[in-house]
Design a protein around this motif. Structure first.
Motif, mmCIF file in Angstrom:
data_model
loop_
_atom_site.group_PDB
_atom_site.id
_atom_site.type_symbol
_atom_site.label_atom_id
_atom_site.label_comp_id
_atom_site.label_asym_id
_atom_site.label_seq_id
_atom_site.Cartn_x
_atom_site.Cartn_y
_atom_site.Cartn_z
ATOM 1 N N THR A 181 8.093 -10.170 -12.918
ATOM 2 C CA THR A 181 8.984 -10.840 -11.974
ATOM 3 C C THR A 181 10.448 -10.492 -12.207
ATOM 4 N N ASP A 182 10.769 -9.837 -13.309
ATOM 5 C CA ASP A 182 12.142 -9.403 -13.583
ATOM 6 C C ASP A 182 12.498 -8.131 -12.833
ATOM 7 N N LEU A 183 11.509 -7.386 -12.407
ATOM 8 C CA LEU A 183 11.719 -6.030 -11.899
ATOM 9 C C LEU A 183 12.332 -6.014 -10.505
ATOM 10 N N ASP A 184 13.185 -5.041 -10.276
ATOM 11 C CA ASP A 184 13.626 -4.745 -8.919
ATOM 12 C C ASP A 184 12.636 -3.738 -8.341
ATOM 13 N N ALA A 185 11.481 -4.272 -7.981
ATOM 14 C CA ALA A 185 10.413 -3.484 -7.354
ATOM 15 C C ALA A 185 10.000 -4.238 -6.095
ATOM 16 N N GLN A 186 10.058 -3.574 -4.967
ATOM 17 C CA GLN A 186 9.803 -4.234 -3.690
ATOM 18 C C GLN A 186 8.326 -4.160 -3.304
ATOM 19 N N GLY A 187 7.899 -5.117 -2.505
ATOM 20 C CA GLY A 187 6.481 -5.248 -2.165
ATOM 21 C C GLY A 187 5.966 -4.271 -1.147
ATOM 22 N N THR A 188 6.849 -3.460 -0.572
ATOM 23 C CA THR A 188 6.421 -2.376 0.315
ATOM 24 C C THR A 188 7.101 -1.089 -0.137
ATOM 25 N N ARG A 189 6.481 0.016 0.195
ATOM 26 C CA ARG A 189 7.093 1.314 -0.115
ATOM 27 C C ARG A 189 8.347 1.469 0.733
ATOM 28 N N ARG A 204 -3.682 -0.596 4.016
ATOM 29 C CA ARG A 204 -3.716 -1.531 2.895
ATOM 30 C C ARG A 204 -2.323 -1.797 2.329
ATOM 31 N N ASP A 205 -2.204 -2.896 1.605
ATOM 32 C CA ASP A 205 -0.927 -3.359 1.088
ATOM 33 C C ASP A 205 -0.670 -2.863 -0.331
ATOM 34 N N MET A 206 0.596 -2.923 -0.741
ATOM 35 C CA MET A 206 1.007 -2.426 -2.046
ATOM 36 C C MET A 206 0.319 -3.134 -3.209
ATOM 37 N N TRP A 207 0.102 -4.434 -3.099
ATOM 38 C CA TRP A 207 -0.475 -5.186 -4.214
ATOM 39 C C TRP A 207 -1.878 -4.702 -4.567
ATOM 40 N N TYR A 231 -2.815 -1.804 -4.989
ATOM 41 C CA TYR A 231 -2.723 -0.610 -5.833
ATOM 42 C C TYR A 231 -1.907 -0.914 -7.088
ATOM 43 N N ASP A 232 -2.131 -2.117 -7.630
ATOM 44 C CA ASP A 232 -1.433 -2.555 -8.848
ATOM 45 C C ASP A 232 0.072 -2.550 -8.660
ATOM 46 N N GLY A 233 0.517 -2.904 -7.458
ATOM 47 C CA GLY A 233 1.939 -2.997 -7.190
ATOM 48 C C GLY A 233 2.599 -4.045 -8.065
ATOM 49 N N THR A 292 4.938 11.627 -1.385
ATOM 50 C CA THR A 292 3.805 11.471 -2.305
ATOM 51 C C THR A 292 2.829 10.416 -1.815
ATOM 52 N N HIS A 293 3.308 9.467 -1.000
ATOM 53 C CA HIS A 293 2.483 8.390 -0.470
ATOM 54 C C HIS A 293 2.948 8.061 0.948
ATOM 55 N N PHE A 294 2.049 7.462 1.722
ATOM 56 C CA PHE A 294 2.330 7.172 3.115
ATOM 57 C C PHE A 294 1.969 5.717 3.440
ATOM 58 N N PHE A 295 2.598 5.192 4.480
ATOM 59 C CA PHE A 295 2.421 3.833 4.986
ATOM 60 C C PHE A 295 3.105 2.800 4.088
ATOM 61 N N HIS A 296 3.179 1.577 4.571
ATOM 62 C CA HIS A 296 3.970 0.532 3.901
ATOM 63 C C HIS A 296 3.440 0.194 2.518
ATOM 64 N N GLY A 297 2.140 0.371 2.302
ATOM 65 C CA GLY A 297 1.564 0.088 0.999
ATOM 66 C C GLY A 297 1.303 1.318 0.162
ATOM 67 N N GLY A 298 1.728 2.489 0.669
ATOM 68 C CA GLY A 298 1.466 3.728 -0.059
ATOM 69 C C GLY A 298 -0.006 4.034 -0.162
ATOM 70 N N SER A 299 -0.776 3.624 0.844
ATOM 71 C CA SER A 299 -2.237 3.669 0.748
ATOM 72 C C SER A 299 -2.832 5.058 0.915
ATOM 73 N N LYS A 300 -2.092 5.994 1.459
ATOM 74 C CA LYS A 300 -2.578 7.367 1.598
ATOM 75 C C LYS A 300 -1.703 8.301 0.768
ATOM 76 N N THR A 301 -2.335 9.290 0.164
ATOM 77 C CA THR A 301 -1.610 10.174 -0.746
ATOM 78 C C THR A 301 -1.529 11.615 -0.240
ATOM 79 N N SER A 302 -1.923 11.856 0.992
ATOM 80 C CA SER A 302 -1.778 13.191 1.567
ATOM 81 C C SER A 302 -1.661 13.073 3.080
ATOM 82 N N LEU A 303 -0.979 14.048 3.675
ATOM 83 C CA LEU A 303 -0.823 14.053 5.122
ATOM 84 C C LEU A 303 -2.165 14.259 5.813
#
Length: 440
Positions: free
Chosen positions: A137-145, A304-307, A309-311, A349-360
């Motif tokens: 919870t300390d991290l500046d890491a956002q819930g979407t890519r 799929r959402d970021m969480w 993928y161990d977001g 390297t990743h696509f969509f709001h959750g980074g759910s795809k890793t190739s075009l």
């Protein structure tokens, strides 16, 4: 008689204007024109980054100038702005460019960007790791890519949800201007409003050390000579400078841009076939219809959402999973996300709001199936524009070639500075990053 001849002349000009072109080019330009909002292929020509007066969607409170762009370019990469990190060991170790790496399409080099609370850079940001002593919870890491800042000049309201900006799509959403969206009460458009909020969100500050020890006071003086001194060295003016700079990040050297300007050899025939599919059979421009192939519309696609993928610092309950609906609270907006631009996907390297795809190629396959992969989004609730598409293997390959290569500007590092006033390493300045980058 003169009127009749003029009409006849206009008809002949329209019907014959592509006669001198090869058939494949004539067909492609006709397809492009049929999808243009102006009827001309020129609609898709991106602006010149140095033609400041004609950069689109400028905030009338912040006209773009050469001096603002120069300051914004430095601030964007300046690790010295990280003055309010959660813990002292991360002070001055990150910048805006930590999560917007030019060689990665101005995106993170990993699925989720981490600014404050991480160390390391790896290869173009692929090996950024949580700093010891930081809790989730300390991290500046956002819930979407993050969305790319390339071609953001063609965006009016920013973020996947369009949350920032008092203009355009957010007119009538004033009841939702709470939390981060309180920045909209400034009356500024998306970029300016977001970048004001970003200083607090990403734990950055304009203080005396930044201004005097690092020499930024003189740069603010150049950029904002008409702003009273007691208002000149603030987050607001820093936001204005960064926003001006971001409006210049244009992928206008991509082969497709050269093609639109008249160099019909800039694309291979295979890429031209892919472009014909893009503008025709695949119907891509039903959504991706702006000059950079972005759009200020929002669609449910069931990714799929970021969480999942161990977001970090996110969860199934993160309101950002709801897209536009998380901002407006309206049922019809739930799980709808803004249409992103399509240039330089080769660097992603990743696509969509959750980074759910890793190739075009995986993105193309997903879009062809048009089936939800998110258990919270029923397939029947997907956007009306998102329908199954039958393409042959050859057609998919041609479409991929167009997206991957014809829309690729190979020189985005031209928008990065050679050095920054603090003398710090950038985009990261922690010990491990300095080693990874080769900066001492």
């Amino acid at each position: 008689k003169y009127f009749i001849m003029c009409v006849l002349g206009a008809f002949l000009l329209t019907s014959c204007k592509h006669e001198s072109l090869r058939d494949i080019d004539a067909d492609l330009i006709s397809a492009i024109e049929s999808r243009s909002k102006t009827g001309s292929a020129d609609y898709f020509i991106l602006a010149d980054e140095e033609d400041y007066a004609h950069l689109p969607n400028q905030d009338p409170n912040n006209p773009v100038t050469k001096e603002k762009v120069a300051l914004g370019k430095l601030l964007f990469f300046e690790t010295g702005l990280a003055q309010t990190a959660k813990y002292e060991l991360c002070l001055e170790t990150y910048s805006c460019a930590t999560c917007h790496v030019p060689e990665r399409g101005f995106l993170p080099g990993r699925r989720q960007g981490i600014a404050d609370g991480a160390v390391g850079f790896g290869t173009l940001g692929d090996n950024r790791m949580v700093q010891l002593g930081y809790e989730d919870t300390d991290l500046d890491a956002q819930g979407t890519r993050p969305l790319t800042v390339m071609n953001v000049a063609y965006v009016t309201n920013t973020l996947w949800s369009g949350l920032f900006g008092a203009n355009d799509k957010n007119i009538g959403t004033e009841d939702s201007w709470t939390g981060l969206a309180e920045a909209n009460y400034t009356g500024f458009v998306g970029l300016e409003a977001q970048n004001i909020e970003n200083f607090d969100l990403h734990r950055m500050e304009i203080n005396e050390k930044v201004l005097d020890q690092y020499g930024y006071r003189a740069e603010f003086d150049k950029a904002f000579p008409d702003v009273p001194e007691d208002q000149r060295y603030e987050v607001k003016t820093a936001s204005f400078a960064i926003s001006a700079y971001l409006r210049t990040l244009l992928t206008n050297r991509a082969p497709f841009q050269e093609y639109l300007k008249g160099d019909y050899d800039a694309l291979t025939d295979h890429q031209k076939e892919g472009a014909k599919i893009f503008f025709g059979k695949a119907g891509c421009t039903s959504c991706h219809n702006g000059p950079s192939f972005s759009a200020m519309t929002f669609h449910a696609m069931g990714t799929r959402d970021m969480w999942e993928y161990d977001g970090l610092n996110t969860s199934a309950d993160d309101e950002r999973n709801l897209g536009r609906g998380g901002f407006t609270g309206r049922q019809e907006d739930m799980h709808r996300f803004k249409v992103p631009q399509l240039y330089n996907l080769k660097d992603y390297t990743h696509f969509f709001h959750g980074g759910s795809k890793t190739s075009l190629k995986a993105v193309i396959e997903f879009k062809a199936k048009a089936k939800s992969e998110n258990p919270r989004v029923a397939t029947e609730d997907l956007s009306d524009q998102f329908r199954p598409l039958t393409l042959t293997v050859a057609e998919k390959e041609a479409l991929y070639d167009f997206l991957e290569n014809a829309l690729y500007d190979p020189d985005m590092t031209r928008y990065a500075p050679d050095q920054i006033p603090s003398g710090n390493c950038f985009p990261n300045n922690d010990q491990i990053s300095r080693r990874d980058i080769g900066c001492q």
